[in-house]
Design an enzyme around this catalytic site. Sequence first.
Site, PDB file in Angstrom:
ATOM      1  N   LYS A 146       0.829  -1.201   0.000  1.00  0.00           N
ATOM      2  CA  LYS A 146       0.000   0.000   0.000  1.00  0.00           C
ATOM      3  C   LYS A 146       0.869   1.259   0.000  1.00  0.00           C
ATOM      4  O   LYS A 146       1.939   1.283   0.603  1.00  0.00           O
ATOM      5  CB  LYS A 146      -0.917  -0.018   1.225  1.00  0.00           C
ATOM      6  N   SER A 200      -9.482   2.339   2.803  1.00  0.00           N
ATOM      7  CA  SER A 200      -8.531   3.064   1.978  1.00  0.00           C
ATOM      8  C   SER A 200      -7.536   2.179   1.241  1.00  0.00           C
ATOM      9  O   SER A 200      -6.826   2.651   0.349  1.00  0.00           O
ATOM     10  CB  SER A 200      -7.759   4.061   2.853  1.00  0.00           C
ATOM     11  N   SER A 217     -10.137  -0.024   6.830  1.00  0.00           N
ATOM     12  CA  SER A 217      -9.413   0.181   5.573  1.00  0.00           C
ATOM     13  C   SER A 217      -8.832  -1.060   4.931  1.00  0.00           C
ATOM     14  O   SER A 217      -8.433  -1.035   3.767  1.00  0.00           O
ATOM     15  CB  SER A 217      -8.288   1.210   5.775  1.00  0.00           C
TER      16      SER A 217
END
Length: 450
Positions: free
Chosen positions: A52, A127, A151
């Site tokens: 990420k 996210s 997330s």
Amino acid sequence: AELYVLYSLPTVGSVTREINCVTDFLPECEEQLREIKNREKGLLYGVPVSIKENVACKGYPNSLGLVKFLDSPEHDDSVIVKVLKKQGAIPFVKTNTSQAILNIDCGNTVFGQTLNPFNHKKSSGGSSGGEAALIGGGGSVLGIGTDVAASIRVPCGFCGICGFKPTGYRVSVKGVTTPVAGMNSVISVTGPMAKDVDSLVLCMKALLCDEMFCLDPAVPPLPFNDKIYLNTCPLRIGFYNGDGYFQPSPSMRRAVQETKKLLQEAGHTLIPFTPPRIDFLVDELFTKGLYADGSSTLLEKFDGEFVDSTWTNQIRCYRMPDLLKRLLALLLMPVAEIKHIDYFVLLLALCSYTPPLYFLFFQAYRDEFIAEWRKLKLDVMLCPALGPAFNLGYAGKLFVATTYTHLYNVLNFPAGVVPVTMVTQTDEEGLKHYKGHYGDFWDTRMKEVS
């Protein structure tokens, strides 16, 4: 291992061209592949791993989708990336995230919007949406995401893959950038994402090693407990179809019921459970804890930035003058006493700073929850996640739908998500008649997501 990585690289290119999930290719992965031939084989030997965007890889910025951080490359790998490399893994791409992270969508003004790999009219969730979309689309077999309130679990649920949020401080977060540093009420964690549970387990075994405990002494030196994981004794499983705050969609309710039946048939005992004082948990602990500084630290990240459309509603609310927030809260108060109005609580949280003594309430709630858990002698909990995947533009407008995930962030419990069924046409038709618990505009909006 060579074939594995060489196969994956062209695949990830085709996937990201369709759904825009990758922010950076890490060309040094080819050199790492050559070097590991001369090293001791780790548990993730030769496995390509996607990372990420806010997890540090040396030479690349943790931008959070914000322009101001693009010219600030990280000087070193994060601890989790160092451990992955030690175990033979090959970090090969970084993946997209929502702007400033605290959002269950995946779009920003730097890298754009990430789409759902199975339906490009829907969001990948956030996210960690770039990770979930890349893995769901077949471009990666294992990824590392982060989770503050949903997330990892929301995008995994939207993209049909598995994800795990460990207990806070179980896996190192050194080198992982968060939008609000030092937030203790809702702890940011790193965790694995993959298409199957076995891959999550292998990743956790690889991470919980002496290398991590040495690099980050703040992580308790507790290796993965195989004895507990491999235990085949029947379990006592608590379950709930709804938490009394946000009504699950028909597909999520059905998923819990079908899973409950399968677990009972497998010999496990299913016990009904009701999360205590869920309104207090969401309104007082989560919302006021998340905005304990009146959102001032988060807003600093947006200074001088164009605001992505996925954030427009929240930022407009956060930037209101305190006097206006208090006035609106006062006007909403009579309605909030009759009908649930989450904006009333949010406005009150945003126009005041939470005193340190307030955080004692978190421990009191955890004690109450654990007492009920122990009274029922539970081993694990089954509950809804969030789904089906929202249409583009709706995830950022329906952030109150995450009560099933952020409960376990406040409690600081480990939690995961696994796919168990597919959304049916009957589910879609049922969502058109969705009423929710309160009949407010949040419930009305839920009907529009499919």
